[in-house]
Enzyme design. Structure first.
Site, short mmCIF file in Angstrom:
data_model
loop_
_atom_site.label_atom_id
_atom_site.label_comp_id
_atom_site.label_asym_id
_atom_site.label_seq_id
_atom_site.Cartn_x
_atom_site.Cartn_y
_atom_site.Cartn_z
N LEU A 70 -13.37 -12.94 -9.39
CA LEU A 70 -12.98 -14.18 -10.25
C LEU A 70 -13.76 -14.18 -11.27
O LEU A 70 -14.99 -14.24 -11.60
CB LEU A 70 -13.12 -15.28 -9.37
N ASP A 71 -13.16 -14.66 -12.39
CA ASP A 71 -13.89 -14.82 -13.62
C ASP A 71 -14.78 -16.00 -13.71
O ASP A 71 -14.39 -16.92 -12.79
CB ASP A 71 -12.72 -14.97 -15.05
N PRO A 72 -15.74 -16.29 -14.52
CA PRO A 72 -16.65 -17.33 -14.39
C PRO A 72 -15.94 -18.70 -14.71
O PRO A 72 -16.41 -19.46 -13.91
CB PRO A 72 -17.45 -17.02 -15.70
#
Length: 331
Positions: A70-72
């Site tokens: 998951l992206d930040p």
């Protein structure tokens, strides 16, 4: 999403020797931690790698790994395996995902037109990864199982999407805006499910820290066992094959699972599917790919059924009752 229930075909009734191995529920707290994974509710801000590193530090283990980055800026369901459990993270490698996205359109949109466009995007679509991507930017196909409009207010829409692994939600929103002729960008994204692991059973980093502290401070591992799942659960969505005691150690050494070593198995599965191999006590031995389909296994008396790809069980947990000389899998 829910895991579909499969029927069990019994090839041969087989007892299991209580002197070897143990049911997952009988593991000590230390053993349980080392053979566990957690459905974490990742907050916005840190990267998936950072979150996995924090879990590793909290639990005092040498490694932890996550499935499905998951992206930040994205929150939601992030499965993290611990210690020995990291060996079978590939069980989730091809799992479909469910996201809820907030989209902002750059012009006014008609609700019925939007719903019609969402229907057009269901099925096989072409995607090229965005510029800032960790993978090579080449055109590829991905399956969109469903797109559901949850809410539309002004130029903002909340869209639920059930997609194949490796699908870029941000690109879907962008392309929908292009088809509508107004343009669109994604303002927020949350993952609510990875295969049949949903946000309803996700826990926070604080939950993990509290559970570990209570066990260490007071010797009570009840909360720990509710926050961490036994590694066997990582195969919840996979077809299962139960291995006779006499064949377990061969699989632990990387040998293919042969038909005589099978007690029972779930149906259906197809050649090439990822399947999970269990002992008759319910311990996960490893995972691999089916070399034949389940209908053929019903009739087989000899021959390889599963190519062993990853092994989680320690060699020697069950006694060796096989001939050595076969190539070992990665452990």
């Amino acid at each position: 999403m829910r895991c579909s229930q499969r029927e069990v075909f019994v090839k041969r009734e087989e007892p299991t020797n209580p002197e070897w191995g143990k049911p997952p529920s009988q593991r000590t707290a230390d053993e349980y931690i080392r053979h566990s994974f957690v459905i974490l509710d990742k907050p916005r801000g840190p990267s998936s790698h950072e979150v996995a590193a924090w879990v590793k530090k909290i639990l005092g283990v040498e490694r932890a790994g996550h499935a499905g980055t998951l992206d930040p800026k994205v929150s939601g369901v992030l499965p993290i395996a611990v210690a020995e459990g990291t060996k079978v993270l590939m069980a989730l490698s091809r799992s479909d995902k469910v996201y809820v996205a907030v989209a902002k359109f750059h012009g006014d949109v008609d609700e019925e037109r939007l719903r019609a466009v969402l229907r057009e995007f269901q099925g096989e679509i072409y995607q090229k990864p965005p510029l800032r991507s960790a993978v090579k930017r080449q055109l590829r196909t991905r399956r969109v199982f469903s797109l559901e409009l949850l809410e539309l207010e002004g130029r903002y829409a909340v869209i639920k999407m059930h997609v194949e692994a490796g699908t870029y939600a941000r690109k879907i929103i962008h392309d929908i805006g292009e088809v509508l002729g107004v343009g669109a960008n994604m303002r927020e994204l949350r993952r609510v499910a990875v295969t049949c692991f949903t946000e309803d059973e996700a826990v926070t980093l604080q939950d993990v820290a509290d559970a570990y502290y209570i066990w260490k401070k007071y010797g009570d591992d009840t909360y720990l066992r509710s926050v961490l799942l036994p590694i066997e659960e990582i195969a919840r969505h996979l077809p299962k094959i139960w291995v006779r005691d006499s064949a377990v150690d061969a699989v632990c050494h990387g040998a293919p699972l042969a038909a005589p070593g099978i007690s029972k198995f779930e149906v259906p599965f197809s050649k090439g599917d990822i399947v999970a191999m269990f002992t008759l006590k319910g311990e996960l031995v490893g995972i691999g790919r089916a070399l034949v389909d389940s209908e053929e296994v019903k009739k087989m008396e000899r021959g390889a059924v599963v190519r062993t790809d990853r092994v989680v069980m320690r060699r020697g947990t069950y006694p060796a009752m096989w001939k050595k000389g076969q190539r070992a899998a990665k452990t």
